[in-house]
Design a protein around this motif. Structure first.
Motif, mmCIF file in Angstrom:
data_model
loop_
_atom_site.group_PDB
_atom_site.id
_atom_site.type_symbol
_atom_site.label_atom_id
_atom_site.label_comp_id
_atom_site.label_asym_id
_atom_site.label_seq_id
_atom_site.Cartn_x
_atom_site.Cartn_y
_atom_site.Cartn_z
ATOM 1 N N VAL A 52 0.845 -1.191 0.000
ATOM 2 C CA VAL A 52 0.000 0.000 0.000
ATOM 3 C C VAL A 52 0.882 1.243 0.000
ATOM 4 O O VAL A 52 1.439 1.631 1.030
ATOM 5 N N ARG A 53 1.042 1.838 -1.157
ATOM 6 C CA ARG A 53 1.786 3.088 -1.282
ATOM 7 C C ARG A 53 1.205 3.860 -2.458
ATOM 8 O O ARG A 53 1.411 3.503 -3.619
ATOM 9 N N PHE A 54 0.486 4.910 -2.125
ATOM 10 C CA PHE A 54 -0.157 5.713 -3.147
ATOM 11 C C PHE A 54 0.829 6.724 -3.729
ATOM 12 O O PHE A 54 1.787 7.121 -3.067
ATOM 13 N N PRO A 55 0.575 7.181 -4.947
ATOM 14 C CA PRO A 55 1.474 8.164 -5.560
ATOM 15 C C PRO A 55 1.285 9.546 -4.957
ATOM 16 O O PRO A 55 0.251 9.855 -4.354
ATOM 17 N N LEU A 56 2.291 10.377 -5.128
ATOM 18 C CA LEU A 56 2.200 11.769 -4.723
ATOM 19 C C LEU A 56 1.320 12.545 -5.702
ATOM 20 O O LEU A 56 1.069 12.098 -6.817
ATOM 21 N N GLY A 57 0.883 13.724 -5.278
ATOM 22 C CA GLY A 57 0.111 14.576 -6.173
ATOM 23 C C GLY A 57 -1.376 14.462 -5.953
ATOM 24 O O GLY A 57 -1.860 13.551 -5.281
ATOM 25 N N LYS A 58 -2.122 15.385 -6.536
ATOM 26 C CA LYS A 58 -3.570 15.451 -6.349
ATOM 27 C C LYS A 58 -4.348 15.152 -7.628
ATOM 28 O O LYS A 58 -5.561 15.326 -7.666
ATOM 29 N N LEU A 59 -3.649 14.695 -8.661
ATOM 30 C CA LEU A 59 -4.349 14.419 -9.910
ATOM 31 C C LEU A 59 -5.144 13.128 -9.848
ATOM 32 O O LEU A 59 -6.104 12.941 -10.597
ATOM 33 N N THR A 60 -4.739 12.217 -8.972
ATOM 34 C CA THR A 60 -5.418 10.930 -8.844
ATOM 35 C C THR A 60 -5.947 10.773 -7.429
ATOM 36 O O THR A 60 -5.208 10.971 -6.459
ATOM 37 N N ARG A 61 -7.222 10.438 -7.307
ATOM 38 C CA ARG A 61 -7.789 10.158 -5.994
ATOM 39 C C ARG A 61 -7.293 8.791 -5.524
ATOM 40 O O ARG A 61 -6.887 7.950 -6.323
ATOM 41 N N ARG A 62 -7.346 8.576 -4.216
ATOM 42 C CA ARG A 62 -6.786 7.365 -3.617
ATOM 43 C C ARG A 62 -7.862 6.680 -2.778
ATOM 44 O O ARG A 62 -8.549 7.329 -1.985
ATOM 45 N N VAL A 63 -7.980 5.372 -2.935
ATOM 46 C CA VAL A 63 -9.003 4.593 -2.227
ATOM 47 C C VAL A 63 -8.332 3.365 -1.613
ATOM 48 O O VAL A 63 -7.623 2.629 -2.310
ATOM 49 N N LEU A 64 -8.549 3.134 -0.322
ATOM 50 C CA LEU A 64 -8.010 1.964 0.374
ATOM 51 C C LEU A 64 -9.171 1.085 0.820
ATOM 52 O O LEU A 64 -10.073 1.545 1.531
ATOM 53 N N VAL A 65 -9.143 -0.166 0.384
ATOM 54 C CA VAL A 65 -10.239 -1.116 0.620
ATOM 55 C C VAL A 65 -9.665 -2.379 1.255
ATOM 56 O O VAL A 65 -8.562 -2.814 0.902
ATOM 57 N N SER A 66 -10.408 -2.976 2.164
ATOM 58 C CA SER A 66 -9.997 -4.256 2.747
ATOM 59 C C SER A 66 -11.044 -5.327 2.483
ATOM 60 O O SER A 66 -12.245 -5.045 2.415
ATOM 61 N N GLY A 67 -10.568 -6.570 2.336
ATOM 62 C CA GLY A 67 -11.433 -7.738 2.247
ATOM 63 C C GLY A 67 -11.089 -8.703 3.367
ATOM 64 O O GLY A 67 -10.356 -8.374 4.300
ATOM 65 N N PHE A 68 -11.598 -9.936 3.259
ATOM 66 C CA PHE A 68 -11.397 -10.933 4.309
ATOM 67 C C PHE A 68 -11.098 -12.303 3.702
ATOM 68 O O PHE A 68 -11.484 -12.611 2.569
ATOM 69 N N ASP A 69 -10.429 -13.127 4.506
ATOM 70 C CA ASP A 69 -10.242 -14.544 4.184
ATOM 71 C C ASP A 69 -11.588 -15.274 4.208
ATOM 72 O O ASP A 69 -12.556 -14.791 4.815
ATOM 73 N N PRO A 70 -11.643 -16.470 3.635
ATOM 74 C CA PRO A 70 -12.804 -17.334 3.868
ATOM 75 C C PRO A 70 -12.976 -17.609 5.358
ATOM 76 O O PRO A 70 -12.005 -17.596 6.128
ATOM 77 N N PHE A 71 -14.214 -17.865 5.781
ATOM 78 C CA PHE A 71 -14.480 -18.188 7.181
ATOM 79 C C PHE A 71 -15.637 -19.173 7.242
ATOM 80 O O PHE A 71 -16.141 -19.606 6.212
ATOM 81 N N GLN A 72 -16.017 -19.586 8.441
ATOM 82 C CA GLN A 72 -17.029 -20.632 8.658
ATOM 83 C C GLN A 72 -16.576 -21.952 8.056
ATOM 84 O O GLN A 72 -17.396 -22.722 7.544
ATOM 85 N N LEU A 73 -15.293 -22.241 8.151
ATOM 86 C CA LEU A 73 -14.756 -23.444 7.519
ATOM 87 C C LEU A 73 -15.140 -24.715 8.267
ATOM 88 O O LEU A 73 -15.079 -25.800 7.689
ATOM 89 N N ASP A 74 -15.520 -24.602 9.521
ATOM 90 C CA ASP A 74 -16.002 -25.778 10.241
ATOM 91 C C ASP A 74 -17.475 -26.035 9.946
ATOM 92 O O ASP A 74 -17.882 -27.172 9.753
ATOM 93 N N GLY A 75 -18.273 -24.962 9.899
ATOM 94 C CA GLY A 75 -19.701 -25.142 9.676
ATOM 95 C C GLY A 75 -20.058 -25.337 8.219
ATOM 96 O O GLY A 75 -20.659 -26.341 7.830
ATOM 97 N N ALA A 76 -19.667 -24.375 7.380
ATOM 98 C CA ALA A 76 -20.005 -24.449 5.955
ATOM 99 C C ALA A 76 -19.098 -25.408 5.196
ATOM 100 O O ALA A 76 -19.478 -25.931 4.157
ATOM 101 N N GLY A 77 -17.875 -25.603 5.684
ATOM 102 C CA GLY A 77 -16.962 -26.529 5.016
ATOM 103 C C GLY A 77 -15.778 -25.839 4.382
ATOM 104 O O GLY A 77 -15.790 -24.634 4.111
ATOM 105 N N VAL A 78 -14.731 -26.621 4.116
ATOM 106 C CA VAL A 78 -13.460 -26.059 3.676
ATOM 107 C C VAL A 78 -13.472 -25.586 2.224
ATOM 108 O O VAL A 78 -12.512 -24.949 1.787
ATOM 109 N N ARG A 79 -14.518 -25.847 1.476
ATOM 110 C CA ARG A 79 -14.548 -25.356 0.092
ATOM 111 C C ARG A 79 -15.141 -23.954 -0.006
ATOM 112 O O ARG A 79 -15.286 -23.401 -1.095
#
Length: 429
Positions: free
Chosen positions: A166-193
């Protein structure tokens, strides 16, 4: 990154070693692994198969995505390491290479890699676990202190989640957006696939330039583990806070993303200061207020309201799913005894003195990712910078219980991830 995060050891729940596919001499050419070293619960699932049997799911997804050469090369280099410094370079490079390979494959720049749908987020998850298991059981030809191995595990995990990228460029010509996601979960209940459309969306967005009415917007993404202890150590604050502290390259928008309810997107209005105790991917639970992360300015608040442009996001070009603005939150009936009684849920605004029982997104790590990222945003003196949380529709699983994928499953994931890109574009405008 703060020292608290660099010191994080992703060894949270351990159990006896299992013989893992891909860690034998057949793959590495050298037996430099101690199979008696305990693995985490997540790593143990590398041996799990579908109910009807067949190959272990995680390694099979690695193979189908063409990531097995990457994991094999990593274990060979580990066995060939001759010093802690060389091992450190090997581990850091491998983490970053895994992340970049997963992003490039997801965005169509590596068509030669495997036959699995390129939007599939699962190979990254399972390859990370295979490589961390190898690092945990590695027996080097030189002395390796436990704290050094811990740093190696942290460095690998950090690189493989995009946190080094995560390293955005300098300057104001481009807007910057930082987004996060997640790993899979519920692997015991729903299953490992199981797959996580939030992780798939992060792979589609990383490094992408979105065209908005206000000009281009560059997106960087990271993925978070579904593990309480990582959050305790400040992984969210480190990811978002480090970017927000960089005044010259500060993001203009921050958004956390996770899987929510069936059939719709939800832009959450409120994040609450409470975790409800649901087991994480290491089967650990935690209940109570969201702990502070050391080293970051964090106001003592019960709720944080989104500053995302939700109306503009709802007015974005329609996709396969409706987009709702979820205004619900819940408080404890007796503010002097949080955790006791039945939470009272409303859709107005929290009142002074009320104690959070739930944000609109619940009491699990999705709510906490919004709460932590925006708590540090406010703590850094950025109350008006757009920030908040987007819940995706539930993806579900392939129809046949013996299938790792099918056309409908892949189509749903494509539709969700593509609509996240559309909503991120609207948020960035």
């Amino acid at each position: 990154m703060p020292r608290s995060w660099r010191a994080l050891l992703p060894v949270l729940v351990a159990a006896p070693m299992l013989a893992l596919p891909g860690l034998a001499t057949a793959e590495t050419g050298t037996d430099c692994f101690d199979k008696s070293v305990p693995l985490t619960v997540e790593e143990q699932r590398l041996t799990a198969t579908l109910p009807g049997g067949g190959p272990a799911v995680g390694p099979e997804l690695i193979r189908l995505a063409g990531f097995d050469a990457l994991t094999g090369d990593f274990t060979r280099k580990l066995c060939g390491s001759t010093s802690p410094r060389r091992a450190e370079r090997t581990v850091a490079d491998a983490g970053r290479q895994l992340w970049r390979t997963a992003v490039d494959r997801a965005q169509g720049r590596r068509p030669e890699l495997g036959t699995l749908d390129r939007y599939d987020d699962r190979p990254l998850y399972w390859a990370r676990l295979r490589m961390s298991a190898a690092l945990r059981q590695w027996t080097p030809r030189f002395p390796l202190a436990p704290d050094v191995r811990e740093r190696l595990l942290t460095a690998f995990d950090q690189g493989s989640r995009g946190l080094d990228d995560v390293r955005f460029p300098l300057g104001k010509l481009t807007r910057r957006v930082l987004v996060s996601g997640f790993d899979p979960f519920q692997l015991d209940g729903a299953g490992v696939r199981i797959s996580n459309p939030a992780g798939a969306s992060a792979l589609q967005l990383d490094g992408k330039v979105l065209q908005t009415p206000d000009g281009p917007a560059l997106v960087h993404t990271v993925t978070f583990p579904v593990v309480w202890s990582y959050f305790d150590k400040g992984i969210v604050e480190s990811a978002f806070g480090s970017a927000l502290r960089d005044r010259a390259r500060r993001p203009d928008v921050i958004m956390t993303v996770s899987q929510g309810r069936p059939g719709q997107f939800d832009i959450e209005r409120w994040a609450g200061n409470w975790r409800g105790g649901s087991p994480d991917n290491n089967r650990a639970s935690s209940t109570g207020p969201v702990p502070p992360a050391a080293g970051w300015p964090q106001p003592d608040v019960q709720f944080i309201e989104t500053t995302l442009p939700y109306a503009r996001m709802q007015a974005a070009p329609p996709g396969a799913y409706p987009v709702k603005f979820n205004q619900q939150f819940c408080v404890w009936p007796d503010s002097s005894h949080p955790g006791a009684g039945t939470p009272v849920c409303r859709t107005d605004s929290p009142r002074p003195g009320e104690i959070a029982a739930s944000g609109g997104g619940g009491t699990y790590l999705s709510n906490e990712s919004m709460f932590r990222s925006n708590r540090v945003r406010v703590g850094l003196g950025l109350p008006d910078l757009p920030g908040g949380h987007l819940h995706t529709p539930v993806l579900g699983q392939p129809t046949a219980p013996t299938a790792l994928t099918d056309q409908d499953f892949e189509s749903r994931r494509h539709a969700i991830a593509d609509q996240v890109v559309t909503l991120a574009t609207a948020a960035a405008g």
